[in-house]
Design a protein around this motif. Structure first.
Motif, short mmCIF file in Angstrom:
data_model
loop_
_atom_site.label_atom_id
_atom_site.label_comp_id
_atom_site.label_asym_id
_atom_site.label_seq_id
_atom_site.Cartn_x
_atom_site.Cartn_y
_atom_site.Cartn_z
N LEU A 1 0.84 -1.19 0.00
CA LEU A 1 0.00 0.00 0.00
C LEU A 1 0.87 1.24 0.00
O LEU A 1 1.58 1.49 0.97
N PRO A 2 0.84 2.06 -1.07
CA PRO A 2 1.71 3.24 -1.10
C PRO A 2 1.21 4.32 -0.17
O PRO A 2 0.02 4.48 0.03
N ARG A 3 2.14 5.04 0.44
CA ARG A 3 1.82 6.22 1.23
C ARG A 3 2.26 7.42 0.42
O ARG A 3 3.40 7.50 0.00
N ASP B 1 3.80 0.36 2.77
CA ASP B 1 3.59 -0.53 3.89
C ASP B 1 3.54 -1.93 3.32
O ASP B 1 2.82 -2.18 2.35
N VAL B 2 4.32 -2.83 3.89
CA VAL B 2 4.35 -4.20 3.39
C VAL B 2 4.04 -5.17 4.53
O VAL B 2 4.40 -4.92 5.68
N LEU B 3 3.36 -6.23 4.19
CA LEU B 3 3.00 -7.26 5.16
C LEU B 3 4.18 -8.20 5.34
O LEU B 3 4.71 -8.75 4.37
N LEU B 4 4.60 -8.39 6.58
CA LEU B 4 5.71 -9.29 6.88
C LEU B 4 5.20 -10.71 7.10
O LEU B 4 4.02 -10.93 7.37
N VAL C 1 8.55 0.57 4.05
CA VAL C 1 9.74 0.57 3.21
C VAL C 1 9.70 1.84 2.39
O VAL C 1 8.71 2.12 1.73
N ARG C 2 10.77 2.61 2.45
CA ARG C 2 10.82 3.87 1.72
C ARG C 2 12.10 3.95 0.91
O ARG C 2 13.06 3.22 1.17
N PRO C 3 12.15 4.85 -0.07
CA PRO C 3 13.39 5.01 -0.84
C PRO C 3 14.53 5.49 0.05
O PRO C 3 14.31 6.18 1.05
N LEU C 4 15.74 5.13 -0.32
CA LEU C 4 16.92 5.61 0.40
C LEU C 4 17.08 7.11 0.18
O LEU C 4 16.72 7.63 -0.87
N ARG C 5 17.65 7.76 1.21
CA ARG C 5 17.93 9.20 1.12
C ARG C 5 19.40 9.43 1.40
O ARG C 5 20.09 8.57 1.98
N THR C 6 19.87 10.61 1.04
CA THR C 6 21.27 10.96 1.26
C THR C 6 21.64 10.83 2.74
O THR C 6 22.74 10.37 3.06
N ASP C 7 20.74 11.21 3.63
CA ASP C 7 21.07 11.16 5.06
C ASP C 7 21.10 9.73 5.62
O ASP C 7 21.43 9.53 6.79
N ASP C 8 20.80 8.72 4.81
CA ASP C 8 20.92 7.31 5.22
C ASP C 8 22.35 6.79 5.06
O ASP C 8 22.69 5.73 5.57
N ARG C 9 23.18 7.52 4.34
CA ARG C 9 24.52 7.03 3.97
C ARG C 9 25.36 6.62 5.18
O ARG C 9 25.94 5.53 5.19
N GLN C 10 25.43 7.46 6.20
CA GLN C 10 26.28 7.15 7.35
C GLN C 10 25.85 5.87 8.05
O GLN C 10 26.67 5.02 8.38
N TYR D 1 21.21 9.69 -7.92
CA TYR D 1 20.59 8.38 -8.12
C TYR D 1 19.12 8.58 -8.47
O TYR D 1 18.39 9.24 -7.76
N ASN D 2 18.69 8.04 -9.58
CA ASN D 2 17.35 8.35 -10.07
C ASN D 2 16.40 7.16 -10.09
O ASN D 2 15.56 7.05 -10.97
N GLY D 3 16.51 6.27 -9.17
CA GLY D 3 15.54 5.20 -9.13
C GLY D 3 16.18 3.85 -8.92
O GLY D 3 17.40 3.72 -8.88
N HIS D 4 15.38 2.88 -8.78
CA HIS D 4 15.86 1.54 -8.51
C HIS D 4 16.08 0.80 -9.82
O HIS D 4 15.14 0.49 -10.54
N ALA D 5 17.34 0.52 -10.13
CA ALA D 5 17.71 -0.08 -11.40
C ALA D 5 17.12 -1.46 -11.61
O ALA D 5 16.90 -1.88 -12.74
N LEU D 6 16.86 -2.19 -10.55
CA LEU D 6 16.32 -3.55 -10.71
C LEU D 6 14.88 -3.53 -11.20
O LEU D 6 14.43 -4.45 -11.86
N LEU D 7 14.14 -2.48 -10.85
CA LEU D 7 12.71 -2.45 -11.19
C LEU D 7 12.42 -1.71 -12.49
O LEU D 7 11.46 -2.05 -13.18
N ALA D 8 13.20 -0.70 -12.81
CA ALA D 8 12.92 0.08 -14.01
C ALA D 8 14.22 0.57 -14.64
O ALA D 8 14.49 1.76 -14.69
#
Length: 190
Positions: free
Chosen positions: A12-14, A28-31, A39-48, A86-93
């Motif tokens: 379900l997208p937010r 939101d994904v069912l475990l 689950v959200r896209p990575l951001r620059t501040d996730d790097r560290q 980085y412009n998207g997830h290479a595995l999906l598109a």
């Protein structure tokens, strides 16, 4: 504790109020245990935090977790996927695909992947990579991984996968899918 969902059939997208059209701030994904994770896209501040995770990992764990050649290439990968460029997830598109190990043998995995991309009408550039061929499936073959490829499909013997992963990282490949050719007895099902 995240509340359990009674039934979730898909992700379900937010959407954030200020998001661009078609963009989401995650899903939101069912475990498997019934919980829900966001689950959200990575951001620059996730790097560290990602670098710290890689630093705590063994070489083998980094290889398996991040599909890279170990900690150093995992760190390079983290830098790339958390970059502003980085412009998207290479595995999906992916916008372009390299098939590493594409050969002239129509029964081989690399050739089948290449042929499927062509037959399915993939619209971006397709780059067969094989140092022993000049042309495969009527496409010019590259001896090495070309720069700037979004997705590399790796269809080489297991003993070459680690070096190919390093070559992909050095060429700036955004993502790769590695697979080993099946044993000879399994080829009748492919």
């Amino acid at each position: 504790m995240v509340p359990r969902a009674k039934a979730v059939r898909h992700c379900l997208p937010r959407r954030s109020p200020d998001s661009l059209e078609g963009k989401t701030d995650g899903y939101d994904v069912l475990l498997r245990d019934g919980g829900i994770a966001h689950v959200r896209p990575l951001r620059t501040d996730d790097r560290q935090a990602l670098h710290e995770l890689v630093d705590r990992s063994s070489e083998r764990s980094a290889y398996l977790r991040f599909f890279t050649g170990g900690r150093s290439t995992a760190r390079s990968y983290m830098d790339r996927v958390t970059s502003d460029k980085y412009n998207g997830h290479a595995l999906l598109a992916p916008r372009s695909v390299a098939v590493i190990g594409a050969g002239r043998d129509e029964r081989a995995v690399g050739h089948k992947v290449l042929r499927n991309l062509i037959d399915a009408g993939f619209e971006g550039p397709i780059h067969p990579v094989n140092p022993n061929a000049t042309e495969v499936a009527e496409l010019t073959c590259h001896a090495t991984v070309p720069d700037g490829v979004d997705l590399a499909v790796v269809a080489v013997p297991a003993r070459h996968v680690l070096q190919v992963a390093r070559d992909c990282a050095n060429a700036g490949v955004a993502g790769d899918v590695s697979g080993m050719p099946p044993p000879r007895w399994a080829t009748r099902w492919i």
